[in-house]
Enzyme design. Sequence first.
Site, mmCIF file in Angstrom:
data_model
loop_
_atom_site.group_PDB
_atom_site.id
_atom_site.type_symbol
_atom_site.label_atom_id
_atom_site.label_comp_id
_atom_site.label_asym_id
_atom_site.label_seq_id
_atom_site.Cartn_x
_atom_site.Cartn_y
_atom_site.Cartn_z
ATOM 1 N N GLU A 46 10.383 17.258 59.932
ATOM 2 C CA GLU A 46 12.148 16.562 58.095
ATOM 3 C C GLU A 46 12.398 18.245 57.984
ATOM 4 O O GLU A 46 11.731 18.950 57.730
ATOM 5 C CB GLU A 46 11.198 16.034 57.357
ATOM 6 C CG GLU A 46 11.923 15.544 56.400
ATOM 7 C CD GLU A 46 11.419 15.411 54.918
ATOM 8 O OE1 GLU A 46 11.760 14.431 53.940
ATOM 9 O OE2 GLU A 46 10.087 15.388 54.825
ATOM 10 N N LYS A 111 17.647 9.110 54.754
ATOM 11 C CA LYS A 111 16.312 8.391 53.598
ATOM 12 C C LYS A 111 16.328 7.362 52.609
ATOM 13 O O LYS A 111 17.508 8.008 51.809
ATOM 14 C CB LYS A 111 15.467 9.584 53.694
ATOM 15 C CG LYS A 111 14.305 9.387 52.778
ATOM 16 C CD LYS A 111 13.276 10.830 52.898
ATOM 17 C CE LYS A 111 12.028 11.279 52.460
ATOM 18 N NZ LYS A 111 11.361 12.089 52.063
ATOM 19 N N CYS A 145 9.664 10.538 56.968
ATOM 20 C CA CYS A 145 8.497 11.175 56.136
ATOM 21 C C CYS A 145 7.956 9.706 54.807
ATOM 22 O O CYS A 145 7.339 8.864 55.518
ATOM 23 C CB CYS A 145 8.598 12.654 54.641
ATOM 24 S SG CYS A 145 6.932 13.004 54.425
#
Length: 259
Positions: A46, A111, A145
Amino acid sequence: MTKADSKLHCTLVQSTILWQQPESNLLKFEQQIEAITNTDLIILPELFNTGFCFDTHLAETMNGTTVQWMQKLAQKNNNTLMGSIMILENETVYNRMLLVAPSGEIQYYDKLHLFAYGNEDKYFKKGNKTVVFELNGWRIKPIICYDLRFPVAARNTENYDVLICVANWPHTRIEAWDTLLKARAIENQSYTIGVNRVGTDANNLTYIGHSNGYDPLGKPLLKTTSNETTQHLILEKETILSIRKKFPFLDDRDDFKLL
């Protein structure tokens, strides 16, 4: 299914990331990538070009330096690159996962779950949809994540083959990382891959990697390490098909939609 797409060769790049130094990070990753051979997909962590920082002045457009760098390397080495960076679009910044093919074609995912505990939501805008990438006959679900903690968004309603999570996941919560990756593989009857960074960032957060892949039964496919490393995995379609045929658990999924 052809012989060409029955297997997917993946390389996990577990690396340190220099704080807010895009040029140096790209040079570092380029040297690592140039040493990789015989792979279809190279997966970077990331925010691999900046580290998990909120200096949005470092955000780039989809025509920016890092995207062009990914396209150049993908074409040169004839493999696909995957990782997330800060992208500026319509005066808004996203934590965006990119899948860049040798042809230059780009697929992307923004995300969904921003890490409010770490103030990510104050600087970035969340995405508004889940996506599935297509690569060599494989269906890849991307997450980033913190997304890993939320099973509904990763839920296998699209008949995907592999879930891939890129992260900056600190060592203080590494047990959650290991456990959640395994859980996502089991509940979705898919391969699951997690690529995390190593080293210490400017906020004194330490990262110990534990990048790994899991088969659709939750079996780990690699030995985890806390060092800089590149590790190779071969995913097999037949493994997915045989497990789902023997244990047709996905047929009993709850019938609801989140997005």
